[in-house]
Design a protein around this motif. Sequence first.
Motif, PDB file in Angstrom:
ATOM      1  N   ARG A  84       5.356   9.278  -2.594  1.00 27.49           N
ATOM      2  CA  ARG A  84       6.187   9.465  -3.776  1.00 27.49           C
ATOM      3  C   ARG A  84       6.101   8.211  -4.646  1.00 27.49           C
ATOM      4  N   MET A  85       6.526   8.379  -5.883  1.00 29.88           N
ATOM      5  CA  MET A  85       6.494   7.265  -6.832  1.00 29.88           C
ATOM      6  C   MET A  85       7.867   6.593  -6.863  1.00 29.88           C
ATOM      7  N   GLU A  86       7.883   5.274  -6.699  1.00 32.56           N
ATOM      8  CA  GLU A  86       9.106   4.483  -6.801  1.00 32.56           C
ATOM      9  C   GLU A  86       8.818   3.289  -7.692  1.00 32.56           C
ATOM     10  N   ASN A  87       9.541   3.195  -8.804  1.00 33.94           N
ATOM     11  CA  ASN A  87       9.378   2.093  -9.757  1.00 33.94           C
ATOM     12  C   ASN A  87       7.932   1.956 -10.225  1.00 33.94           C
ATOM     13  N   GLY A  88       7.260   3.074 -10.427  1.00 31.03           N
ATOM     14  CA  GLY A  88       5.892   3.058 -10.937  1.00 31.03           C
ATOM     15  C   GLY A  88       4.823   2.774  -9.905  1.00 31.03           C
TER      16      GLY A  88
END
Length: 101
Positions: A84-88
């Motif tokens: 997943r994406m977290e803070n880009g």
Amino acid sequence: MAAKLKKGDKVVVLTGKDKGRQGEITQVMPQANKAVVDGVNVAIRHTKQSQTSQGGRLAKAMPIDLSNLALLDSNGKATRVGFRMENGTKVRFAKTTGETI
């Protein structure tokens, strides 16, 4: 494609003669789709003595297929890995607990 299992991950063996054994990944071979886990899938290699090394029966951890390994989550249970994406940035997370790895 991003790697679901990396060097240093704690894993458990799902199938085979070492089923249920746990260990840490010491080497990953993505082209062969295999990994070396210390203490798992150990074979005895007979080596000849040379000037630099002592000969004899040496235990060596052999590669095991990545499909037969599962990551251990914080509870000590086998889990699948998601992304997943977290803070880009793209991060791995445990499907059972949702925690980032």
